[in-house]
Design a protein around this motif. Sequence first.
Motif, mmCIF file in Angstrom:
data_model
loop_
_atom_site.group_PDB
_atom_site.id
_atom_site.type_symbol
_atom_site.label_atom_id
_atom_site.label_comp_id
_atom_site.label_asym_id
_atom_site.label_seq_id
_atom_site.Cartn_x
_atom_site.Cartn_y
_atom_site.Cartn_z
ATOM 1 N N GLN A 1 -22.083 22.966 -22.086
ATOM 2 C CA GLN A 1 -23.426 23.208 -21.561
ATOM 3 C C GLN A 1 -23.436 23.528 -20.062
ATOM 4 O OE1 GLN A 1 -26.612 23.048 -23.780
ATOM 5 N NE2 GLN A 1 -24.764 23.957 -24.624
ATOM 6 N N PHE A 2 -22.883 24.683 -19.740
ATOM 7 C CA PHE A 2 -22.846 25.177 -18.362
ATOM 8 C C PHE A 2 -24.116 25.951 -18.035
ATOM 9 C CE2 PHE A 2 -18.359 24.459 -18.811
ATOM 10 C CZ PHE A 2 -17.900 24.252 -17.523
ATOM 11 N N GLY A 3 -24.597 25.787 -16.816
ATOM 12 C CA GLY A 3 -25.668 26.622 -16.299
ATOM 13 C C GLY A 3 -25.065 27.899 -15.729
ATOM 14 N N PRO A 4 -25.835 28.980 -15.664
ATOM 15 C CA PRO A 4 -25.309 30.247 -15.140
ATOM 16 C C PRO A 4 -24.737 30.138 -13.726
ATOM 17 C CG PRO A 4 -27.398 30.606 -16.256
ATOM 18 C CD PRO A 4 -27.198 29.122 -16.182
ATOM 19 N N ASN A 5 -25.365 29.367 -12.848
ATOM 20 C CA ASN A 5 -24.845 29.230 -11.480
ATOM 21 C C ASN A 5 -23.510 28.497 -11.450
ATOM 22 O OD1 ASN A 5 -26.969 30.636 -10.335
ATOM 23 N ND2 ASN A 5 -28.190 28.784 -10.044
ATOM 24 N N THR A 6 -23.360 27.506 -12.299
ATOM 25 C CA THR A 6 -22.092 26.782 -12.372
ATOM 26 C C THR A 6 -21.000 27.700 -12.913
ATOM 27 O OG1 THR A 6 -23.270 24.709 -12.692
ATOM 28 C CG2 THR A 6 -20.939 24.730 -13.277
ATOM 29 N N LEU A 7 -21.346 28.548 -13.871
ATOM 30 C CA LEU A 7 -20.361 29.507 -14.394
ATOM 31 C C LEU A 7 -19.870 30.431 -13.286
ATOM 32 C CD1 LEU A 7 -21.799 30.447 -17.892
ATOM 33 C CD2 LEU A 7 -19.739 29.121 -17.376
ATOM 34 N N LYS A 8 -20.787 30.905 -12.454
ATOM 35 C CA LYS A 8 -20.390 31.770 -11.338
ATOM 36 C C LYS A 8 -19.453 31.028 -10.391
ATOM 37 C CE LYS A 8 -24.555 34.524 -11.599
ATOM 38 N NZ LYS A 8 -25.913 34.695 -11.086
ATOM 39 N N LYS A 9 -19.711 29.764 -10.184
ATOM 40 C CA LYS A 9 -18.888 28.941 -9.295
ATOM 41 C C LYS A 9 -17.427 28.881 -9.768
ATOM 42 C CE LYS A 9 -18.947 24.237 -7.502
ATOM 43 N NZ LYS A 9 -19.577 22.942 -7.570
ATOM 44 N N VAL A 10 -17.208 28.942 -11.076
ATOM 45 C CA VAL A 10 -15.840 28.900 -11.602
ATOM 46 C C VAL A 10 -15.314 30.291 -11.960
ATOM 47 C CG1 VAL A 10 -15.958 26.501 -12.392
ATOM 48 C CG2 VAL A 10 -16.555 28.358 -13.974
ATOM 49 N N GLY A 11 -16.053 31.336 -11.564
ATOM 50 C CA GLY A 11 -15.568 32.709 -11.710
ATOM 51 C C GLY A 11 -16.003 33.445 -12.956
ATOM 52 N N ILE A 12 -17.018 32.966 -13.645
ATOM 53 C CA ILE A 12 -17.494 33.631 -14.867
ATOM 54 C C ILE A 12 -18.868 34.229 -14.595
ATOM 55 C CG2 ILE A 12 -18.188 33.303 -17.265
ATOM 56 C CD1 ILE A 12 -16.073 31.075 -17.395
ATOM 57 N N HIS A 13 -18.979 35.541 -14.812
ATOM 58 C CA HIS A 13 -20.234 36.248 -14.545
ATOM 59 C C HIS A 13 -20.844 36.860 -15.803
ATOM 60 C CE1 HIS A 13 -19.607 35.743 -10.246
ATOM 61 N NE2 HIS A 13 -18.337 35.994 -10.497
ATOM 62 N N ASN A 14 -20.126 36.807 -16.909
ATOM 63 C CA ASN A 14 -20.599 37.384 -18.159
ATOM 64 C C ASN A 14 -20.829 36.251 -19.162
ATOM 65 O OD1 ASN A 14 -20.797 38.576 -20.719
ATOM 66 N ND2 ASN A 14 -19.525 40.318 -20.101
ATOM 67 N N THR A 15 -22.089 35.842 -19.314
ATOM 68 C CA THR A 15 -22.386 34.711 -20.186
ATOM 69 C C THR A 15 -22.145 35.037 -21.660
ATOM 70 O OG1 THR A 15 -24.740 35.294 -20.201
ATOM 71 C CG2 THR A 15 -24.024 33.642 -18.596
ATOM 72 N N SER A 16 -22.332 36.280 -22.056
ATOM 73 C CA SER A 16 -22.077 36.665 -23.455
ATOM 74 C C SER A 16 -20.596 36.498 -23.782
ATOM 75 C CB SER A 16 -22.498 38.106 -23.716
ATOM 76 O OG SER A 16 -23.883 38.232 -23.555
ATOM 77 N N ARG A 17 -19.754 36.967 -22.884
ATOM 78 C CA ARG A 17 -18.302 36.820 -23.081
ATOM 79 C C ARG A 17 -17.921 35.342 -23.101
ATOM 80 N NH1 ARG A 17 -13.495 38.698 -19.047
ATOM 81 N NH2 ARG A 17 -11.796 38.065 -20.397
ATOM 82 N N PHE A 18 -18.529 34.574 -22.213
ATOM 83 C CA PHE A 18 -18.274 33.140 -22.148
ATOM 84 C C PHE A 18 -18.593 32.467 -23.484
ATOM 85 C CE2 PHE A 18 -20.056 28.869 -21.312
ATOM 86 C CZ PHE A 18 -18.933 28.249 -20.776
ATOM 87 N N LEU A 19 -19.753 32.777 -24.062
ATOM 88 C CA LEU A 19 -20.155 32.170 -25.331
ATOM 89 C C LEU A 19 -19.234 32.548 -26.485
ATOM 90 C CD1 LEU A 19 -24.049 32.304 -25.340
ATOM 91 C CD2 LEU A 19 -22.595 30.278 -25.446
ATOM 92 N N GLN A 20 -18.616 33.712 -26.396
ATOM 93 C CA GLN A 20 -17.734 34.185 -27.471
ATOM 94 C C GLN A 20 -16.294 33.707 -27.316
ATOM 95 O OE1 GLN A 20 -19.015 35.698 -30.149
ATOM 96 N NE2 GLN A 20 -20.980 35.450 -29.121
#
Length: 185
Positions: free
Chosen positions: A67-86
């Motif tokens: 359960q990551f928030g979009p800003n936290t994902l950016k903090k760890v280098g992830i900018h594509n939430t669709s790719r992250f979910l897959q």
Amino acid sequence: MPPLADFHTNNKALLFVFPTTDLHEYAAYQVPFTGHFFVGFKNAVAFRESQGKYKKINPWGFLGKYQFGPNTLKKVGIHNTSRFLQSPRLQEEAFVALLAQNKDALAKYISYFEGKVVAGVKITESGILAAAHLGGVSSVKRFLNSNGKWRCRDHNGASVRSYMREFGGYDTANIPADEKAKVNL
């Protein structure tokens, strides 16, 4: 009394061979013992956050198994939430990267508070890291600095204090403190 078919003795110990009496099949069952090892910590946090579902999106937009928030994902280098979910691999790496960043940011607090009792909770490194995952580094600092008087809760009612208690005592020693930890894309 009829004999118990799933039990037998070898004159030294009582053995239980469920679900099969054929011992070579028993090795094929992979029942993990996670205990208080790091894998147990990850599984416990994941279950609490999403029941361990990689594709879960909650009503407030938090994503994935942890359960990551979009800003936290950016903090760890992830900018594509669709790719992250897959990608389960990205989600696992993101969790470890965030732990490393939080461990770095909270190193002094871990060192000072570990083993102490705050608001009825024995403070441990894993509890601090889980609480930071829930409410962020600043929430953990506020809670500890206020001796537990400051209460932080998420939208579901989970608190920093409850995460410190629930996830305390796990082995997170192998997570390096790294303020620049990122996911390897």
